[in-house]
Design a protein around this motif. Structure first.
Motif, PDB file in Angstrom:
ATOM      1  N   ASP A 225      -4.010  -6.351   3.161  1.00  0.00           N
ATOM      2  CA  ASP A 225      -2.844  -6.308   2.263  1.00  0.00           C
ATOM      3  C   ASP A 225      -2.286  -4.898   2.119  1.00  0.00           C
ATOM      4  O   ASP A 225      -1.087  -4.704   1.891  1.00  0.00           O
ATOM      5  N   THR A 226      -3.147  -3.896   2.282  1.00  0.00           N
ATOM      6  CA  THR A 226      -2.646  -2.513   2.274  1.00  0.00           C
ATOM      7  C   THR A 226      -1.761  -2.268   3.494  1.00  0.00           C
ATOM      8  O   THR A 226      -0.695  -1.657   3.412  1.00  0.00           O
ATOM      9  N   VAL A 227      -2.220  -2.778   4.637  1.00  0.00           N
ATOM     10  CA  VAL A 227      -1.416  -2.624   5.857  1.00  0.00           C
ATOM     11  C   VAL A 227      -0.054  -3.287   5.654  1.00  0.00           C
ATOM     12  O   VAL A 227       0.994  -2.708   5.949  1.00  0.00           O
ATOM     13  N   ARG A 228      -0.072  -4.503   5.087  1.00  0.00           N
ATOM     14  CA  ARG A 228       1.186  -5.228   4.891  1.00  0.00           C
ATOM     15  C   ARG A 228       2.131  -4.457   3.959  1.00  0.00           C
ATOM     16  O   ARG A 228       3.331  -4.363   4.211  1.00  0.00           O
ATOM     17  N   ALA A 229       1.556  -3.904   2.874  1.00  0.00           N
ATOM     18  CA  ALA A 229       2.396  -3.169   1.916  1.00  0.00           C
ATOM     19  C   ALA A 229       3.024  -1.945   2.592  1.00  0.00           C
ATOM     20  O   ALA A 229       4.199  -1.630   2.380  1.00  0.00           O
ATOM     21  N   ALA A 239       8.299  -9.830   5.079  1.00  0.00           N
ATOM     22  CA  ALA A 239       7.681 -10.892   4.278  1.00  0.00           C
ATOM     23  C   ALA A 239       6.527 -10.337   3.453  1.00  0.00           C
ATOM     24  O   ALA A 239       6.123 -10.917   2.455  1.00  0.00           O
ATOM     25  N   GLY A 240       5.964  -9.189   3.902  1.00  0.00           N
ATOM     26  CA  GLY A 240       4.842  -8.605   3.154  1.00  0.00           C
ATOM     27  C   GLY A 240       5.286  -7.619   2.098  1.00  0.00           C
ATOM     28  O   GLY A 240       4.498  -6.826   1.621  1.00  0.00           O
ATOM     29  N   LEU A 359       0.827   5.715   5.979  1.00  0.00           N
ATOM     30  CA  LEU A 359       1.862   4.914   6.643  1.00  0.00           C
ATOM     31  C   LEU A 359       1.644   4.917   8.160  1.00  0.00           C
ATOM     32  O   LEU A 359       1.742   3.877   8.825  1.00  0.00           O
ATOM     33  N   VAL A 360       1.306   6.096   8.717  1.00  0.00           N
ATOM     34  CA  VAL A 360       1.023   6.162  10.163  1.00  0.00           C
ATOM     35  C   VAL A 360      -0.163   5.257  10.492  1.00  0.00           C
ATOM     36  O   VAL A 360      -0.133   4.462  11.442  1.00  0.00           O
ATOM     37  N   ASN A 361      -1.209   5.360   9.674  1.00  0.00           N
ATOM     38  CA  ASN A 361      -2.415   4.555   9.870  1.00  0.00           C
ATOM     39  C   ASN A 361      -2.061   3.065   9.937  1.00  0.00           C
ATOM     40  O   ASN A 361      -2.433   2.352  10.886  1.00  0.00           O
ATOM     41  N   ARG A 365      -2.364   0.592  13.112  1.00  0.00           N
ATOM     42  CA  ARG A 365      -3.331  -0.513  12.971  1.00  0.00           C
ATOM     43  C   ARG A 365      -2.680  -1.881  13.207  1.00  0.00           C
ATOM     44  O   ARG A 365      -3.299  -2.796  13.722  1.00  0.00           O
ATOM     45  N   ALA A 366      -1.417  -2.003  12.782  1.00  0.00           N
ATOM     46  CA  ALA A 366      -0.737  -3.296  12.884  1.00  0.00           C
ATOM     47  C   ALA A 366      -0.162  -3.524  14.274  1.00  0.00           C
ATOM     48  O   ALA A 366       0.348  -4.605  14.565  1.00  0.00           O
TER      49      ALA A 366
END
Ligand code: UDP
Length: 470
Positions: A225-229, A239-240, A359-361, A365-366
């Motif tokens: 959820d952190t990645v999505r945010a 959508a996230g 944000l880069v991370n 990752r995504a």
């Protein structure tokens, strides 16, 4: 001018030791003790020209706190100059990467202006160091400090993070500018053996590849959820989208507040489930963001491309980033509407380095595939960062990237960095085979764990200082 960059971070030594195992941990502690011994109570200095942004700042942000935990006194000094200084150093950097850049001169007048601009920093540093200290100067912006430091400290080392695989006239002009300044250094440190120019090969040279920090906000594991945010903050996967802003996110590197909004150019954005292709880089000719844009829109049939870089307006030491960002935007505007929907240009805020790193991370990752289409490269930190996240990286076979990726094993190399069709074909093939992607990603992670973590920097520095005494 010269400023001391205070670096604060959580303790990382225990986690690093767990990651590298007892034997490497033992070697790390012994190396730190050797460095301490060599310093006789003095300080190990690292000097560069920017506190944030770019590979050197990334490394120092990790290294200095690690030295602290290991009991080695170290400090990070940052030199700055006026616009004229950064114009000359940019020209010099481009030359060392083998290109003519703006075609401007690098003669005696430029050298004088460069040294004049560095003088206040040199004077201030000379007041701060003492005869026990060891100084490591990073890149061409700091080479002009050597004459002031030599003889006043125990040793001075110059570390070069840039270079060309084959000599060019432009690169030779760059070395003409620098060589005399380097006469008195105790050793030269390069990331890549091929980048040592012929004229310096009879000097004491150490090859020291850069490292990444697995504990930095740039590289820590992140919950989905952190990645999505973070993606939503970048206009990806809307959508996230987070319910509210600013958003406080908990990460293993500490809490990070997402409060700045990246400036995003997109025409529809990335949709949930759509494969994500990214390149994270400075906006620079040699990173060829526009080439990635063309390769993907012309030769990869599926997926959304995110080109991610720093907000060019926030970068003081690299005056050309605005130009190359505008060039990329121009390419984007010329795409057909359908192609334009497949590409986002994302400029990340730079005010808070931790937020920027997070944000880069998340974007790395995504990603289903990470591209690093450099035309020249010292050592691409972005390559190792993405490999650490078990991503498949497709990188140009230039500079340090050739040592970072083993082609077909833990990533892919693009033999000719100008080959847009070839790049598109590799990216499309990676996207079409999820099993292969997972296996290569796992090998990529192991490769970084084995070769590119911070303990390597400490052990090679200890060897360098030990060999000096002989
Ligand atoms: N980077 C960043 N924010 C950005 C773009 C890049 O933090 O918007 C970081 C990137 O993650 C990497 C470093 O800047 O850690 C770039 O290092 P690299 O060696 O790839 O290239 P350099 O910029 O030093 O040529």
């Amino acid at each position: 001018m010269l400023t001391i960059n205070p670096v604060r971070s959580r303790p990382v030594l225990a986690s690093l030791e767990r990651l590298i195992g007892p034997q490497r941990a033992d070697r790390l502690r012994r190396a730190a003790a050797e460095i301490q011994d060599r310093l006789h109570g003095g300080t190990l200095w690292h000097v560069n020209s920017t506190p944030t942004g770019g590979g050197v700042a990334e490394m120092l942000r990790t290294l200095l706190p690690l030295y602290d935990e290991l009991g080695v006194r170290s400090r990070w000094a940052v030199v700055s100059g006026d616009d004229a200084f950064f114009r000359i150093t940019k020209r010099l950097g481009v030359a060392l990467y083998g290109s003519d850049g703006d075609g401007g001169p690098l003669g005696p007048a430029e050298r004088e202006a460069y040294l004049r601009a560095l003088k206040p920093a040199a004077d201030r540093l000379v007041q701060k160091v003492d005869s026990r200290d060891v100084v490591i100067l990073h890149d061409h912006q700091t080479a002009g400090l050597v004459p002031s430091l030599a003889g006043r400290v125990a040793s001075v080392h110059w570390r070069c993070h840039v270079g060309v695989d084959e000599p060019t006239d432009a690169a030779e002009r760059g070395w003409d500018f620098l060589t005399e300044l380097l006469d008195e250094v105790d050793s030269l440190i390069f990331s890549v053996a091929d980048h040592v120019p012929a004229r310096l090969r009879d000097r004491t040279v150490l090859i020291q590849p850069p490292f990444i920090s697995p504990f930095d906000a740039k590289n820590v594991d992140l919950p989905a959820d952190t990645v999505r945010a973070c993606l939503a903050q970048c206009g990806l996967d809307p959508a996230g989208a987070p319910a509210r802003s600013p958003l406080l996110l908990e990460t293993a590197a500490g809490d990070v507040r997402l409060q700045s909004t990246p400036s995003v150019i997109s025409d529809g954005g990335h949709q949930l489930g759509e494969p994500l292709i990214t390149q994270v880089s400075r906006w620079d000719r040699l990173k060829d963001m526009a080439g990635v844009l063309t390769a993907v829109t012309d030769h990869v049939p599926v997926g959304h491309l995110a080109l991610v870089g720093p907000d060019p307006a926030a970068i003081a030491d690299d005056v050309e980033q605005g130009f190359w960002y505008a060039d990329c935007l121009d390419h984007w505007r010329k795409l057909s509407p359908a192609q334009r929907r497949r590409v986002s240009l994302i400029c990340l805020p730079m005010a808070d380095p931790t937020e920027n790193a997070l944000l880069v991370n998340a974007v790395q990752r995504a990603s289903d595939v990470v591209v690093q289409k450099s035309l020249a490269e010292g050592f691409g930190l972005t390559v190792s960062e993405a490999m650490w996240k078990s991503r498949v990286v497709v990188g140009s076979a230039v500079g340090g990237i050739r040592a970072q990726i083993t082609d077909g094993v833990d990533g892919f190399l693009l033999t000719d960095p100008a080959d847009l069709r070839g790049l598109g074909q590799i990216v499309a093939a990676v996207l079409s085979d999820a099993t292969d992607r997972q296996e290569i990603g796992e090998r990529a992670h192991r490769r970084v764990r084995d070769d590119f973590l911070p303990d390597r920097e400490v052990t090679t520095t200890a060897s360098m200082l030990a060999s000096e005494r002989m």
